[in-house]
Design a protein around this motif. Structure first.
Motif, short mmCIF file in Angstrom:
data_model
loop_
_atom_site.label_atom_id
_atom_site.label_comp_id
_atom_site.label_asym_id
_atom_site.label_seq_id
_atom_site.Cartn_x
_atom_site.Cartn_y
_atom_site.Cartn_z
N UNK A 94 0.83 -1.21 0.00
CA UNK A 94 0.00 0.00 0.00
C UNK A 94 0.86 1.25 0.00
N UNK A 95 1.99 1.18 0.68
CA UNK A 95 2.88 2.35 0.70
C UNK A 95 3.46 2.63 -0.68
N UNK A 96 3.74 1.55 -1.41
CA UNK A 96 4.32 1.72 -2.76
C UNK A 96 3.27 2.19 -3.76
N UNK A 97 2.03 1.73 -3.63
CA UNK A 97 1.00 2.02 -4.65
C UNK A 97 0.14 3.22 -4.31
N UNK A 98 0.29 3.77 -3.10
CA UNK A 98 -0.59 4.87 -2.74
C UNK A 98 -0.36 6.10 -3.62
N UNK A 99 0.91 6.39 -3.87
CA UNK A 99 1.21 7.57 -4.71
C UNK A 99 0.70 7.34 -6.13
N UNK A 100 0.92 6.15 -6.66
CA UNK A 100 0.46 5.87 -8.02
C UNK A 100 -1.08 5.88 -8.10
N UNK A 101 -1.73 5.43 -7.04
CA UNK A 101 -3.19 5.42 -7.03
C UNK A 101 -3.73 6.85 -7.04
N UNK A 102 -3.07 7.73 -6.30
CA UNK A 102 -3.50 9.13 -6.30
C UNK A 102 -3.32 9.76 -7.67
N UNK A 103 -2.17 9.45 -8.28
CA UNK A 103 -1.93 9.99 -9.64
C UNK A 103 -2.96 9.45 -10.62
N UNK A 104 -3.31 8.16 -10.48
CA UNK A 104 -4.30 7.54 -11.37
C UNK A 104 -5.66 8.20 -11.18
N UNK A 105 -5.99 8.44 -9.93
CA UNK A 105 -7.29 9.06 -9.67
C UNK A 105 -7.34 10.46 -10.24
N UNK A 106 -6.23 11.20 -10.10
CA UNK A 106 -6.19 12.56 -10.64
C UNK A 106 -6.31 12.55 -12.16
N UNK A 107 -5.64 11.59 -12.79
CA UNK A 107 -5.70 11.49 -14.26
C UNK A 107 -7.11 11.12 -14.73
N UNK A 108 -7.77 10.22 -14.02
CA UNK A 108 -9.13 9.85 -14.41
C UNK A 108 -10.10 11.01 -14.22
N UNK A 109 -9.79 11.82 -13.23
CA UNK A 109 -10.65 13.00 -13.04
C UNK A 109 -10.48 13.98 -14.19
N UNK A 110 -9.25 14.15 -14.60
CA UNK A 110 -8.99 15.10 -15.70
C UNK A 110 -9.48 14.53 -17.02
N UNK A 111 -9.22 13.24 -17.24
CA UNK A 111 -9.59 12.60 -18.51
C UNK A 111 -10.59 11.48 -18.20
#
Length: 980
Positions: free
Chosen positions: A122-139
């Motif tokens: 979870x520590x490794x994927x939390x940053x990537x998950x946030x980036x993914x969520x931000x990208x899905x929000x934008x696109x």
């Protein structure tokens, strides 16, 4: 239930295509790209200790349960939020009507999974998950065309709503504990401005609260909207798991088939091969045992072989053999009971060899330094010297250079003794039976014999140093070769270690974990490699032992020699300057710093040899100087000795590369004594000449004129003595210097010769330049002061017996001083050319002397004027203006002026005569003016004025009638007192 365990083992969907391919057109078949790792190996038992820490085998453990037996991810299937209610027939529909629900027992193969197990993930994927969520929000994901417009409208509406929320709430660093932020959110003006108006304050607070509630509602609505937009994508991902399960089921079936085939191949093809490997290892063990026994037999021959090597003075070979045997005992034969005492015996033998080498090196140094210097070969038994040096370096016996130094000092003493004995034997005047001591025999020699002996000693020491340098060069070459080999070994060791690590990593990555009765194939390879290395080391030891005759079987040893060349005990062959080949092993126990220090000590030892030779020569020199022999040498003899010493010093400097100053200092001390005696003799001689000088003009012999002419030609040295057959020339009245005539006394002629002797001595012995300069300055000052005492001080009246000091004596003394002043700059330039720049300050002595001489000349001129001044005062006080004319007073003045001119005319040059008479005329006019003033005679054209003018005309005529004074401007109008 199995999802947590299989999440790390099941390949990700993105990598499925790289692992296997599915043929959609033809019948289903699978192509295995690479084998999957066995993630659930057989549970270790107590009996299987050998493979406890090893990974499982996919061949032996293929029929045991693994995570691939799992059919579905139950939590994902049961928690489908799209289902309105749970389907009661889920299991019967999927697995058949025979399914009976029962309690599932926990698996012994699966660990107990807790939340902490997923913390790192979870520590490794939390940053990537946030980036993914931000990208899905934008696109946002592309859905149906009908929903695009709705989403756009909703997005615009939510944006409009969000624009109502102040920007301060959107800042990432929003914090109410910040005073500025707090004032923006809750403006204090609403409360402070309405102080005293309670109803208005309550209304403003309620309005502010409603506004903040509205902002909260807008944000919550937008958050809920964003969550609803992405729910379909999540559930769509869950439905795609069914297709993935089909792929995994087909893959698992293909893997099972492949494992069956591999198990069949293992039974048919591998078991017999592994049996062959076990037999090969058994054979290798037998060979190793045989080699151990043979190595023990070879080690037993070490002591006899060492004795044989020592009998041939091969110390290096003996030490190498002992070191090799000790290494074999420690590494390969450790713990063998029959060889337990051999190590201590070898240590004692090694110490004995060290003592033997020290004794042999001392004997070698004594023989080398005491042998005849007439032998052509510079190095005695170079091979033996190289062997001794290598052995001493190997045993760290670094004090052997001190032994060589002591032998060198003893040999240097014997060199002088042998040279004195050899020289005395050829001198008939010296009887060795009567005069026993060598020092007394040496003192009986005359200068030429002693100088020849000194040159012989110098030559012998040159050969002696040359021989020492050749020997030390051989030692230095051995040390430098050992140092060079050590540096190359360090470089090779670094390359070897890096290559070995790379090789090991390759072997570890490529060797499969094939097991056969608890023995891995990689272990078998390691055992074989170790056996090969030990066999190779043993064979090199055997070859070293068999390099000398011994009782071991060399034929059987050579059979075991391997072709590998990676032995750690390599040796290099080099050649010394004398052509002797040196074989240097790597097992030297000296560091590079120690080897460099030994090389420096060798160079310092060469310097010490030069110093010792010079010190022995100093003692030889001092032994001859005890009776004052060296102080009695004349300039030419001391110059001959000085040149011999300087040549010897330069030769030793060229051989050893450094100046040795002891002999130069000793010679300088003797030179100072000679300079002192030289100066005292010349000063005494000059004093005697001055005390006997009558201050009359002397004739100038032709040899002195030639001496002066040579100085004009730039040759400041004494001319060579002419043969008696040369033509004799008459002496001249004057000394011609630069076209001017100098009337001189005899003392000045000898003084010129004396200071030329000083200059010549400086040319012959440059080391005494400063001392000789001060002595010459003292001599010139002595001449000036003594001549002043004799002439101006009238000392010659008592010393020589002169009746009076005449004007001619004064003029002659002045001219002599002028001649010395003429030569002082020439002498200064001569000394300046032989001084170092830092010694130029000593030249100020000449400036002081020049000033003193010029002052003396000026005092003589003043004395001449004073003589006439006293005459004028005496005569003119009786002057009376009356006939007849010219008066008697003026007649006497003109007569004395004529005598003065006659006395100095032939001595002083024309310019000085004119200047002197102008000063005398000024004195005359002064006294005449005083007398006329007293007599009250003025230039009024009266009778008295006419009489005075007649006397003045008589005076002017007589003065201008003298030679060189015809055009002298007497200006007699100054005798009259000026009218106001």
């Amino acid at each position: 239930m199995a999802s947590s365990h299989s999440s790390q083992s099941v390949p990700h969907p993105s990598n499925i295509d790289n692992m296997f391919k599915k043929d959609m057109d033809s019948s289903k078949h699978f192509k295995l790209v690479r084998s999957l790792p066995d993630v659930c190996p057989k549970e270790p038992t107590v009996g299987d200790l050998h493979s406890l820490c090893d990974p499982p085998s996919i061949v032996a453990d293929q029929h045991e349960w693994t995570v691939y037996d799992s059919k579905v991810n139950l939590p994902a299937a049961l928690n489908d939020p799209r289902l309105v209610k749970r389907e009661s027939d889920f299991f019967t529909k999927t697995w058949g009507a025979d399914f009976i629900e029962s309690e599932v027992m926990p698996s012994p193969y699966l660990p107990n999974v807790t939340k902490e197990d997923f913390a790192s993930y979870l520590k490794e994927t939390s940053k990537r998950e946030k980036i993914h969520a931000r990208c899905k929000y934008i696109c946002p994901a592309k859905d149906e065309l009908g929903t695009v417009c709705t989403l756009s409208n909703n997005h615009d509406k939510s944006r409009t709503d969000l624009e109502q929320v102040p920007k301060v709430f959107m800042k990432p660093d929003f914090a109410l504990d910040d005073p500025l932020t707090f004032n923006v959110v809750l403006p204090w003006s609403h409360f402070s401005g309405a102080a005293g108006k309670g109803s208005r304050v309550v209304g403003s607070s309620r309005l502010l609260q409603e506004k903040l509630i509205h902002y909260l509602d807008v944000v919550e609505v937008n958050i809920a909207h964003q969550i609803s937009l992405r729910s379909e994508a999540f559930f769509h991902a869950m439905t795609s798991q069914h297709e993935l399960q089909d792929y995994l089921r087909e893959t698992s079936q293909a893997v099972k088939v492949l494992r069956d085939k591999i198990c069949h191949i293992d039974n048919v093809m591998c078991k017999e091969s592994l049996h062959i490997l076990r037999q090969a290892m058994t054979r290798k063990n037998c060979v190793m045992l045989y080699n151990k026994l043979k190595l023990m037999a070879t080690v037993q021959q070490t002591q006899p072989t060492v004795q044989l090597l020592l009998s041939t003075s091969d110390f290096v070979g003996a030490l190498d053999l002992i070191a090799t045997t000790q290494e074999v005992l420690q590494q390969e034969l450790q713990g063998i009971h029959s060889l337990r005492h051999l190590g201590s015996q070898l240590c004692e033998l090694e110490k004995l060899i060290g003592k033997m080498m020290i004794a042999d090196f001392s004997t070698y140094a004594r023989r080398d330094l005491s042998r005849s210097l007439e032998e052509e070969n510079q190095v005695l038994e170079e091979e033996k010297l190289v062997c001794l040096v290598l052995g001493l370096l190997k045993q760290r016996k670094l004090h052997f250079l001190e032994i060589y130094r002591e032998e060198m000092i003893v040999a240097a003493k014997n060199v002088i003794k042998q040279c004195v004995i050899s020289t005395v034997s050829y001198i008939e005047e010296i009887d060795p039976e009567v005069v026993v001591k060598l020092a007394d025999q040496m003192r009986m020699m005359n200068f030429l014999q002693w100088l020849e002996l000194s040159k012989n000693i110098f030559t012998t020491f040159i050969h002696f140093l040359t021989r020492i340098k050749a020997t030390l060069n051989v030692i230095r070459s051995v040390v430098l070769l050992v140092l060079d080999r050590s540096q190359k070994t360090c470089i090779l060791d670094g390359t070897f270690s890096s290559g070995s690590s790379a090789k090991n990593s390759i072997v570890e990555s490529e060797v499969a974990y094939l097991t056969t009765e608890g023995m891995f194939l990689s272990d078998a390879f390691g055992e074989v490699e170790q056996c090969s290395l030990e066999t190779e080391i043993k064979n090199q030891r055997t070859l070293t032992v068999n390099s000398e005759p011994s009782g071991s079987d060399s034929t059987s040893d050579q059979e075991c020699t391997t072709e590998s060349s990676s032995s750690r005990e390599q040796s290099s062959s080099s050649v010394t300057p004398g052509g002797v080949e040196i074989t240097i092993n790597e097992d030297m126990k000296l560091t590079d710093l120690e080897l460099g220090g030994i090389a420096d000590s060798i160079q310092k030892l060469l310097y010490t040899a030069s110093d010792v030779c010079h010190d022995r020569c100093v003692k030889f020199l001092m032994a001859r100087a005890k009776d004052g022999f060296l102080e009695k040498l004349n300039s030419s003899e001391f110059v001959a000795l000085s040149r011999a010493v300087e040549a010897f010093a330069q030769e030793t400097e060229s051989i050893c590369g450094r100046k040795s100053m002891s002999l130069r200092v000793a010679l300088q001390s003797q030179a100072n004594k000679i300079v002192h005696r030289f100066h005292d003799e010349r000063k005494t001689k000059l004093s005697l000449l001055l005390d006997n000088e009558r201050w009359k003009q002397a004739e100038v012999p032709a040899e002195f004129q030639d001496l002066v002419n040579s100085i004009e030609d730039g040759k400041i040295s004494l001319p060579e003595k002419k043969t008696s057959g040369s033509e004799e020339r008459k002496p001249a009245d004057y000394l011609i210097v630069d076209g001017q005539k100098y009337a001189v006394v005899g003392t000045v002629l000898l003084l010129i010769r004396i200071f030329l002797e000083y200059c010549q001595c400086v040319d012959d012995i440059p080391s005494i330049t400063t001392d000789m300069l001060t002595r010459l300055s003292d001599l010139l000052k002595h001449f000036n002061s003594r001549s002043s005492q004799l002439v101006l001080g009238a000392g010659a009246l008592q010393v020589v017996g002169l009746k009076t000091i005449t004007t001619k004596n004064l003029a002659l003394a002045s001219r002599c001083l002028q001649l010395i002043v003429h030569y002082i700059p020439i002498i200064r330039a001569h000394f300046e050319a032989r001084l170092l720049p830092k010694q130029y300050s000593i030249l100020r002595h000449f400036d002081h002397i020049m000033k003193e001489y010029n002052d003396h000349i000026a005092e003589i001129s003043a004395k001449l004027v004073a003589i006439m001044d006293s005459l004028f005062e005496k005569v003119l006080t009786k002057y009376e203006v009356k006939a007849p004319m010219p008066s008697t007073c003026f007649r006497n003045v003109c007569k004395q002026m004529a005598k003065m001119h006659e006395a100095i005319y032939d001595l002083l040059p024309e310019e000085q005569t004119q200047m002197l008479f102008l000063r005398i005329n000024a004195s005359f006019k002064l006294h005449l003016k005083k007398q006329l003033t007293r007599l009250a005679v003025v230039n009024d054209g009266g009778p008295q004025h006419g009489l005075v003018m007649a006397d003045v005309a008589f005076y002017t005529g007589n003065i201008q009638a003298l030679k060189t004074l015809e055009n002298l401007d007497l200006n007699m109008a100054e005798i009259w007192k000026q009218k106001r």
